[in-house]
Structure formats: structure tokens, C-alpha cells
Design an enzyme around this catalytic site. Sequence first.
Site, PDB file in Angstrom:
ATOM      1  N   HIS A  29      14.110 -91.278 -10.183  1.00 18.61           N
ATOM      2  CA  HIS A  29      15.328 -90.742  -9.562  1.00 18.61           C
ATOM      3  C   HIS A  29      16.474 -90.753 -10.574  1.00 18.61           C
ATOM      4  O   HIS A  29      17.189 -91.746 -10.694  1.00 18.61           O
ATOM      5  CB  HIS A  29      15.720 -91.601  -8.354  1.00 18.61           C
ATOM      6  N   HIS A 260      17.754 -85.564  -7.143  1.00 18.31           N
ATOM      7  CA  HIS A 260      17.662 -86.876  -6.489  1.00 18.31           C
ATOM      8  C   HIS A 260      16.423 -87.649  -6.927  1.00 18.31           C
ATOM      9  O   HIS A 260      16.530 -88.763  -7.432  1.00 18.31           O
ATOM     10  CB  HIS A 260      17.656 -86.747  -4.956  1.00 18.31           C
ATOM     11  N   GLU A 409      19.090-108.885  14.865  1.00 18.74           N
ATOM     12  CA  GLU A 409      17.916-109.549  14.277  1.00 18.74           C
ATOM     13  C   GLU A 409      17.629-109.073  12.854  1.00 18.74           C
ATOM     14  O   GLU A 409      17.286-109.872  11.986  1.00 18.74           O
ATOM     15  CB  GLU A 409      16.657-109.301  15.135  1.00 18.74           C
ATOM     16  N   HIS A 471       8.876-108.782  26.648  1.00 14.84           N
ATOM     17  CA  HIS A 471       9.287-109.969  25.901  1.00 14.84           C
ATOM     18  C   HIS A 471       8.113-110.864  25.496  1.00 14.84           C
ATOM     19  O   HIS A 471       8.319-111.856  24.806  1.00 14.84           O
ATOM     20  CB  HIS A 471      10.287-110.787  26.736  1.00 14.84           C
TER      21      HIS A 471
END
Length: 667
Positions: A29, A260, A409, A471
Site C-alpha cells: 500500500h 491505495h 466489550e 446469553h
Amino acid sequence: MTAREKHDRMANAIRFLSMDAVEAANSGHPGLPMGAADIATVLFSKFMKFDPMNPKWPDRDRFVLSAGHGSMLLYSLLYLLGYEDMTIEDIRNFRQLGAKTAGHPEYGHAAGIETTTGPLGQGFANAVGMAIAEKKLANEFGGDLVDHYTYVLAGDGCLMEGISQDALTLAGHLKLSKLIVFWDNNGISIDGKVSLADSTDQQARFEASGWETIAVDGHDPDEIAAAIERAQSSDAPTLIACRTTIGFGAPTKAGTSKVHGSPLGAEEIAGARKELGWDAKPFEIPSEILDDWRVVGLNAGKQRVAWEKRLGEADATLRGEFERRMRGDLPAGFEPAMEKYKKKLAADQPTLATRKSSENALEVINGAVIETLGGSADLTGSNNTKTSQTENISPDDFSGRYLHYGIREHAMASAMNGIALHGGLIPYGGTFLVFSDYARPAMRLASLMGIRNIFVMTHDSIGLGEDGPTHQPVEHLAALRAIPNHNVFRPADAMETAECWELALQNMQTPSTLALTRQNLAPVRSEYETDNRCALGAYELSAASDDAVVSIFATGSEVEIALAAKEALEANGHPTRVVSVPCMDIFLAQSADYRDAIIGSAKVKIAVEAGIRQGWDAIIGLEGAFIGMDSFGASGPYKELYAHFGITPEAIVNAAETRIHDGGQHH
């Protein structure tokens, strides 16, 4: 020669090393290094505090290339500044097998690479952790020893990834004023213009979360320098939006997505050499330009020398503690404290959920190990991660040892990686095991980097009960065990929990996940032993009365179920042994002799775990019986769920006796 001319030729050294290396590799890149070369040149030549001769100097500024695909920017800088670890041969071998110059920067491959970056947004979130560590350690050891900045170069992709929102809101809340992020605002991503997919006002987004923002021309060194000075004096983290041209200097591809992620090609490079007035051959840096860069590297050492003098003059106890902490060694008081605690457990025989056993172990650990930094993603009362020693950290008071990460999280796990990488602190953080799904990219990178990071994952099975299948983790133990260099611990009682915590803290090169129950578990270990029995991953917990016909392997909450089944099988005349497997990863890494001895030669092998079978065949074989889950869970009281899904002593006995009568084969 004007200062501007000198700047331009220093920046062009980065550009041409980058385009030549990508061209030689025929992969990479070039666009970011060419576009961000001016930012990097100003930062490293005028502001960065570092020392190529002592790359791990604790009070260095941290530079994180969050846009890790632009790795040649960092490798070029390390070579130009005189890091011994980065030679022109390394640059020539960009992206080749065995080279330090990997496609994305990899922690531990070369000095000066602060973290492994590539998955976009991770470096940004790591940097938030580094800035947290700096602020915490400065509070503890004082500004004479700890006073440095964390600089990040992030691209449009880093800011589009969801983790950036987690990370920037946490950083703004905590007022991490020494965190300075350069946004390489070039308006281009792989598919084309960023406007194809995004129209966010990034400065407004950051400002809404308490950041200062400054917009500059990313090719004007004076504007960049003024922005850095302003950012350094801010009492908030700062985003410097640098308007740049991706692939700056490429005559036809600059400012387009073509530059890129692909080599420029010989013709375009020849045009760039002409456009930027660069006559040197590939991989050759004219001596006067290399000298300009090397002088920057040599001068950089002066601040380290002054810092070492301050360290030498510091109080001897403080200095010793600082040096121990930065080495990562555990304090001398840790082992005696744990020994005393385990003797007490053997005497008291508590019946507890392992999340509670973990809290009790942490009460001892946090008393003996001053450098633990706890936290939870808004589940403190459920994860049991807070102890009497861990006061809350607040934006204006970092004397505490507990971080409320909020419902973030992913950024929590990634910031913990940054805290571990910074040094001086041992992070642990909690959530529910099922939400390891939200933390897993950072957990994987912790494993790839080989750092000590401890994930406290509670509510580890259908045993959490009424919250139901959304859960209840079913496949998560297997998924985390699948990560190389990641120890998944699932202790069966308070004693095993203490031992697993010891192992997690002692292992400096492997992150750990502790999978812990919500429901109470009876003690399975009643004796104090000097050796840590969990240290080999699996061990015979209960021997058979005679030559074993049945071997039962179990983890965590299912060990007590296995012991009840053993009792029933022995009563029926079938000698049975029970093996506890607190860490399958460690067990499978043991010698063949040890594995064979623990697996044993019993005719019938049964594994019991309230998760999926995947991974267990390595222990029980394809013919072995598995008592566990092969579906998602359900809502209901946990005892009813265990009965409903057939994870019971009766089910184990039935499976064993069926196989005994079939000669060990199950048809």
C-alpha cells in the site's frame, strides 16, 4: 536551503522508500506512506520523544500506526532514524517470508513497532489503553518518571470501524489529554471515494464525545506543527484532521483509490521521481538526506539520558518498584499470599460459583500484586471483578485500580491490549462469555502478539439459566480454544480457580480467558498441594477403585456431575476415574507420554462439558461419548436446563453402560 526544502526532502525519503519497497514486493500500500509522509516527518523530527539506541525506554512517546496497511511509513521511519533493527536489506525484503517488514506491522518483529496493527481501528483502541496506562502510572510514580504522549495515525477505515466509536467515547470520558490522533483525511478507501459509503462529520463526532479537534492541511509542515503544539496543551484528547492527498507525488494516480493497495508501476514511479525532483536509484537515500534523519535519531537520545538521571536520583524503593513493574515480574509477595490462600481453601471447602471464587482469589491477588488494573464492560456485579483494593478510576482521579469500561466489550479488550503493551500494569477485564464474540478480534490479536492479558468471562454455559439462549454460550469455549496461543481456563471449584489465576498471571507470553460459572459448585479438591495441578492442563482428580473401565473427562461445572456419575458407576461394579481438564490448550501442549497417561486406556471414554463437542475428540477419540450441547440453550432455571439437555450423572452412567455392553463401541 530553507527549512521547507529540508522538510520536503526528508518527507520524500519516506515516499520513495515506500514506493520502491512496494514495487519490489509487487504487493502493498504505497498511498498512505506517500500521503502521510509530511505528518510523520514533522512529528518525528520536531516532537516525538524516543531513542533508536534504547527502543524500549519506558518514558518514550508511543507511536501507533493504526492504519497498519501503510506499514512502509513506519519501516521507512525506523530505517531513516537509525534503529539498528531496521536495515535497508529489511526494506528491500518488504512482505517477504521471514522479513521483519511484514505486510502489516507486527509487535515483536522489530524495535519501534509498538503494537500489531492491520485490522482497522484496533491500533486506535490499543492507543486508548496506552494513554490510560500512561495516566495511571504518572499518578502512581509522578511526572518525573512518567510523562509521555501517545500518537496515532489513523485512516478513514479506522474511523468507520465500529470499535472507533467505543474507543473514542471512552477516551473522551476519561479525559486522556495526552492522546493525539492524526486522521489521514484523504477521502479515499479501497472501493473509491469514502463518500460512496460514509458522510459522517468526523470532527463533530469526536467533539460530541469531549475531544478537541483541529483541521489542517496535511502537507503544510507549519500547520501540522502548530496543531501538535495546541494538542499537547489541551486538557482533552485531540483529533488532528489532516487533509491529505493519497499517493502524494504520483503524477496520474495521486488522489485516487488506484494508489491505495497496489504497486504504482515503473512508469508512475518514474513520473513521481520527476515530479518530486528525486534522482536517487531505488533504495538509495542521498547521504545528506540520510544525515538529516540520522541527526534527528541521535539527538533523540538526549531526553532519555536526562530521564535516566531522574530515575537514578529517585527514591531507591520507588525506582526498584518502577523497574520491576516495567520488566513485568510479579512481586515477591505473590506466591506466599497464594499459598496461604490455598491452604485456607483446603480447610474451608467453600461451595461457590467460580465467578465468586474468582473474586475471592482476586481479593488475595490484588492485595499482593499492586499492578493489576481491573475492569468490566458494565457487568461488575455479575463478573465479580472488583475487590476491596480497587477503587474506581474517574476522569479526574486516576489513583484507583478499577475501570468502568461501559458497554464497550470490543474497545475494552483492545484497550487492555494497549495497557499490557505499555508495560507496568497487568490488565484484567470482565464480561459474559457469550460476549467474547464482541471482544474476539482483540483477544485474537493479544494471542498473536503474545502478551499477558486476562479476560474474565462469567456466565459460562446454560448454567446461567433464565437469560436464555442469547446469553448462553454454547460454541464459545471451542471458538476461543481454536485461537493459537490463547489459554482457556474453566476451573471446577475455588481451588482450581485460584490455580488458574496463578497461571494466567505467571504466563507473560500468552493471554488467558477464565470461563466462570454463575451457579454454585461444590468443592472437588479437598487437599492443599504445593504443586499447581492445573499447570499441566489436565490431571486425574479421582482414581478408579481398580483398573479403570471408564474414564470421564470434564471441565468446570460438569466436574461435580462427573464425580457423581463415577460414584454410581463404581456402585454398579464399573471402575471409573475422573480427569479434570481445566485447560485443554495447556494439556494438548504436554508431552505425548503425559497425554497418554492422563487419557489412559479405559475401554470407555466420556467427555462432559456444557458446550459443543468440537475439540474433545483429541481426548476421547471419535468413538468416545460426549455429554454436552449440540444445539442452542433455552430459558429456564439452570437445574431444569441441565436435566432438559441431558447433562446429568444419569446420562453419563447410561452412556457408559451402553458402551460397556457394546464392548466399548457405540453403534
